[in-house]
Design a protein around this motif. Structure first.
Motif, PDB file in Angstrom:
ATOM      1  N   PHE A  87       0.702  -1.342   0.038  1.00  0.00           N
ATOM      2  CA  PHE A  87       0.009  -0.068   0.200  1.00  0.00           C
ATOM      3  C   PHE A  87       0.949   1.310  -0.242  1.00  0.00           C
TER       4      PHE A  87
ATOM      5  N   ARG B 151      -0.717  -7.700  -9.587  1.00  0.00           N
ATOM      6  CA  ARG B 151      -2.158  -8.524  -9.255  1.00  0.00           C
ATOM      7  C   ARG B 151      -1.453  -9.810  -8.754  1.00  0.00           C
TER       8      ARG B 151
ATOM      9  N   ARG C 232      -0.886  -9.707  -5.159  1.00  0.00           N
ATOM     10  CA  ARG C 232      -1.924  -9.630  -4.436  1.00  0.00           C
ATOM     11  C   ARG C 232      -2.773 -10.943  -4.319  1.00  0.00           C
TER      12      ARG C 232
ATOM     13  N   ILE D 187      -5.383  -9.625   2.838  1.00  0.00           N
ATOM     14  CA  ILE D 187      -5.406  -8.417   3.820  1.00  0.00           C
ATOM     15  C   ILE D 187      -6.570  -8.327   4.490  1.00  0.00           C
TER      16      ILE D 187
ATOM     17  N   LEU E  30      -8.160  -5.491   6.740  1.00  0.00           N
ATOM     18  CA  LEU E  30      -7.704  -3.915   7.325  1.00  0.00           C
ATOM     19  C   LEU E  30      -8.457  -3.817   8.566  1.00  0.00           C
TER      20      LEU E  30
ATOM     21  N   HIS F 178     -18.446 -13.104  -5.044  1.00  0.00           N
ATOM     22  CA  HIS F 178     -17.835 -11.904  -5.966  1.00  0.00           C
ATOM     23  C   HIS F 178     -16.270 -11.911  -5.746  1.00  0.00           C
TER      24      HIS F 178
ATOM     25  N   TYR G  65      -9.630 -14.198  -8.054  1.00  0.00           N
ATOM     26  CA  TYR G  65      -8.336 -14.784  -7.457  1.00  0.00           C
ATOM     27  C   TYR G  65      -8.182 -15.829  -8.727  1.00  0.00           C
ATOM     28  N   ALA G  66      -6.875 -16.285  -8.823  1.00  0.00           N
ATOM     29  CA  ALA G  66      -6.670 -17.489  -9.546  1.00  0.00           C
ATOM     30  C   ALA G  66      -7.041 -18.743  -9.061  1.00  0.00           C
TER      31      ALA G  66
ATOM     32  N   LEU H 290      -5.168 -15.363 -13.577  1.00  0.00           N
ATOM     33  CA  LEU H 290      -5.964 -14.646 -13.190  1.00  0.00           C
ATOM     34  C   LEU H 290      -7.216 -14.134 -14.027  1.00  0.00           C
ATOM     35  N   PRO H 291      -8.379 -13.905 -13.606  1.00  0.00           N
ATOM     36  CA  PRO H 291      -9.509 -13.485 -14.751  1.00  0.00           C
ATOM     37  C   PRO H 291      -8.865 -12.222 -15.454  1.00  0.00           C
ATOM     38  N   SER H 292      -9.525 -11.940 -16.629  1.00  0.00           N
ATOM     39  CA  SER H 292      -9.229 -10.876 -17.325  1.00  0.00           C
ATOM     40  C   SER H 292      -9.808  -9.412 -16.750  1.00  0.00           C
TER      41      SER H 292
ATOM     42  N   LEU I 190     -13.451  -9.092 -15.021  1.00  0.00           N
ATOM     43  CA  LEU I 190     -13.694  -8.491 -13.821  1.00  0.00           C
ATOM     44  C   LEU I 190     -14.502  -7.218 -13.805  1.00  0.00           C
TER      45      LEU I 190
ATOM     46  N   ARG J 133     -17.863  -6.397 -11.908  1.00  0.00           N
ATOM     47  CA  ARG J 133     -18.086  -5.325 -10.959  1.00  0.00           C
ATOM     48  C   ARG J 133     -19.376  -4.674 -11.266  1.00  0.00           C
TER      49      ARG J 133
ATOM     50  N   ARG K  52      -9.970  -1.977   0.559  1.00  0.00           N
ATOM     51  CA  ARG K  52     -10.161  -3.358   0.534  1.00  0.00           C
ATOM     52  C   ARG K  52      -9.977  -3.876  -0.868  1.00  0.00           C
ATOM     53  N   LEU K  53     -10.619  -3.264  -1.906  1.00  0.00           N
ATOM     54  CA  LEU K  53     -10.474  -3.784  -3.214  1.00  0.00           C
ATOM     55  C   LEU K  53      -9.006  -3.653  -3.804  1.00  0.00           C
ATOM     56  N   ARG K  54      -8.500  -2.199  -3.356  1.00  0.00           N
ATOM     57  CA  ARG K  54      -6.848  -2.346  -3.592  1.00  0.00           C
ATOM     58  C   ARG K  54      -6.214  -3.248  -3.173  1.00  0.00           C
ATOM     59  N   GLY K  55      -6.327  -4.208  -2.155  1.00  0.00           N
ATOM     60  CA  GLY K  55      -5.655  -5.001  -1.647  1.00  0.00           C
ATOM     61  C   GLY K  55      -6.014  -6.531  -2.369  1.00  0.00           C
ATOM     62  N   THR K  56      -6.899  -6.471  -3.395  1.00  0.00           N
ATOM     63  CA  THR K  56      -7.111  -7.830  -3.889  1.00  0.00           C
ATOM     64  C   THR K  56      -6.466  -7.702  -5.247  1.00  0.00           C
ATOM     65  N   PRO K  57      -6.557  -8.849  -5.969  1.00  0.00           N
ATOM     66  CA  PRO K  57      -5.808  -8.868  -7.336  1.00  0.00           C
ATOM     67  C   PRO K  57      -6.710  -7.905  -8.547  1.00  0.00           C
ATOM     68  N   MET K  58      -7.893  -7.634  -8.261  1.00  0.00           N
ATOM     69  CA  MET K  58      -8.675  -6.883  -9.029  1.00  0.00           C
ATOM     70  C   MET K  58      -7.967  -5.758  -9.704  1.00  0.00           C
ATOM     71  N   PRO K  59      -7.723  -5.429 -10.931  1.00  0.00           N
ATOM     72  CA  PRO K  59      -7.173  -4.224 -11.290  1.00  0.00           C
ATOM     73  C   PRO K  59      -7.945  -3.017 -11.245  1.00  0.00           C
TER      74      PRO K  59
END
Lengths: 286, 264
Positions: free
Chosen positions: A52, A75, A78, A83, A85, A102, A107-108, B4-6, B10, B14, B93-100
């Motif tokens: 972060f 990506r 992560r 995490i 928070l 959702h 994730y993979a 990872l999904p494209s 995603l 969303r 929280r979203l920032r901490g996931t692999p979602m771009p």
């Protein structure tokens, strides 16, 4: 094998030096707790490890990657961490199941969403809107969302702040169950009993520096420190610090010819040790 | 190991979750979808004068409200929702996931398109049924309508994401954003006939996209004879497209530079 390697990490903000040369090595499968007063540099350190925040200098390796990576590498990074928070409180207009399903899509190699919901004890709340959950239930959902991607490394930032004692105990059971899966966990907390119940090792941070890293039992020379024997004599509490408490008690037993009034034999708690360390370092104790 | 999904996959997911959340928030449904229709009903009923041969004020106003719809569903909605999400910690929280981040923006764009679509249907239906608005028959008019919507929504969305950096807190976002939109509506000739506004107001409005969207919508919904009643005595469609494109570029550049995941 170490999951986190930190060498000489530094980070300053315009008006403060938040992290002042920290070194850390955290092994795979370990539960590692960071302790320290507010403003000690815990959160900054953890947020650098999570990717972060950017560091000013020093070396950081998390799961063999630099958390500062960007783009597709970010990506991938992560995808391998989870995490939880400090406080997330969105409007909660989705159900527990909708949210979990959702997030699993990000994730993979996600875990099964319904299985995770059950494992964090929200099976019966699966179809409830998040806004109807209690604080403790929300926190369980947060942990569920933290582990949905089957992370190799999980960050927990003050996970039980605001919990009642019973909720905290059952939350600890949940975290201990993750230990069995081999997940490495980095935990920050204010609660010394929490660190003692969960952590394999603790680091005490104050003013951006690590004062000591040890097991909860050995921190600050706790296991070898003097025991304190207290008893009552003529209406006054007496005390003696000794490395041989059994001998003292034997002596007192013969002195009182039986029951020793109001006898207490104790060793310093983790909290005593911690407060002493922070106090000696001139830190602000809350 | 699976991949990872494209970003697009995603983004679509969303969008789905954004719409679901939106529909469950009664205030947002009322505020974003019904409020413009209510305004149209009120103004359309009060001012029934004929302002030019074959053109009533209601028709003029409906065209302006349709243009406003693009600003409401994009700019206003996003500039209010995003600071709230930032305050709640959901962005972090979203920032901490692999979602771009691009998937997040795609999701928001889908939300804007969906709410804009519903709003347009309601406004068009209300305008046609109650206020004598005629739907255009010429394909060229529908083409203009289409590119106005595409450019208007795109720039409105980008500017909404950019402006989301302005409110200090989620709680105060509505108080910062709503007056901007309402003043812009007054200046741009939504509530009054643009040519009757003071000169300086016209000049200020001409900087911003809403004035041009209103004028564009009038070119779609009012007879071509009305073009002579505009400031430039023409619809200025080319200029309208150019200004919307400029705002789109400015909005995108600002959105990318100023977007913040957490409260500073």
């Amino acid at each position: 094998m170490s999951v986190i390697e930190v060498a000489n990490l530094r980070k300053s903000y315009p008006d403060t030096l938040a992290v002042d040369g920290i070194n850390l090595s955290i092994a795979q499968g370990e539960i590692f707790a960071l302790l320290g007063p507010n403003g000690a540099g815990k959160t900054t350190t953890v947020e650098i490890l999570e990717g972060f925040r950017k560091r000013d200098s020093g070396k950081v390796s998390v799961l063999g990657m630099d958390p500062q990576v960007t783009g597709h590498d970010a990506r991938e990074f992560r995808d391998r961490i989870g995490i939880v928070l400090q406080s997330t409180s969105d409007a909660g207009d989705l159900t527990v199941a909708e949210t979990m399903h959702h997030f699993s899509g990000y994730y993979a190699n996600p875990r099964d969403a319904d299985e995770v919901i059950n494992s964090v004890g929200l099976g019966e709340k699966s179809d409830s809107l998040i806004r109807t959950l209690s604080g403790g239930q929300r926190r369980r959902l947060d942990v569920g969302l933290g582990i949905i991607g089957s992370p190799e490394l999980l960050f927990l930032d003050e996970p039980t702040t605001g919990f009642d004692p019973e909720a905290r105990r059952s939350f600890w059971d949940l975290i201990n169950s993750l230990r069995e899966l081999g997940t490495t966990i980095v935990l920050t907390t204010h609660y010394l009993d929490e660190a003692e119940a969960l952590a394999d090792r603790v680091a005490v941070i104050n003013k951006g520096k690590i004062l000591e890293i040890s097991t909860p039992a050995n921190l600050g020379g706790r296991s070898t420190s003097l025991a304190r024997v207290q008893w009552e004599l003529n209406g006054q509490m007496q005390e003696e610090f000794t490395s041989e408490p059994t001998a003292v008690v034997t002596k007192l037993t013969s002195q009182f010819k039986g029951e020793i009034p109001k006898l207490i034999v104790s060793r310093p708690t983790l909290e005593d040790i911690y407060l002493e360390m922070i106090g000696a370092a001139g830190g602000a104790v809350e | 190991m699976k991949t990872l999904p494209s970003t697009l996959t995603l983004g679509l997911r969303r969008g789905n979750i954004e719409i679901r959340q939106f529909m469950r928030q009664r205030e947002s449904v009322v505020f974003t979808l019904l409020f413009p229709v209510m305004l149209m009903a009120i103004f359309g009923s009060v001012f029934k004068d004929t302002i030019a041969p074959g053109v009533t004020f209601s028709q003029y106003f409906v065209a302006g409200m349709i243009a406003s719809g693009l600003i409401n569903s994009g700019f206003q909605q996003l500039a209010i929702i995003i600071p709230m999400e930032r305050d709640f910690g959901s962005l972090k929280r979203l920032r901490g996931t692999p979602m771009p981040v691009a998937s997040y923006f795609i999701g928001k764009t889908i939300l804007v398109l969906a709410s804009m679509f519903v709003q347009l249907i309601l406004l068009l239906a209300g305008g046609v049924l109650f206020f004598g608005v005629h739907l255009p028959t010429a394909p060229s008019k529908w083409l203009t309508f289409l590119w106005l919507i595409v450019l208007g929504t795109a720039s409105s969305t980008a500017l909404g994401i950019a402006f989301a950096a302005v409110p200090k807190s989620g709680r105060g976002a509505s108080a910062v954003v709503s007056p901007v939109v309402i003043i812009l509506q007054f200046f741009s000739g939504v509530f009054f006939i643009f040519t009757q506004l003071p000169f300086w107001m016209q000049q200020v409005a001409a900087i911003f996209p809403l004035k041009w969207l209103c004028q564009g919508m009038r070119s779609v919904f009012l007879p071509d004879t009305f073009a002579s009643h505009e400031i430039a005595h023409s619809w200025e469609t080319g200029k309208t497209a150019l200004i919307l494109v400029i705002w789109l570029v400015v909005g995108l550049a600002l959105a990318i530079r100023t977007f913040k995941w957490e409260r500073s």
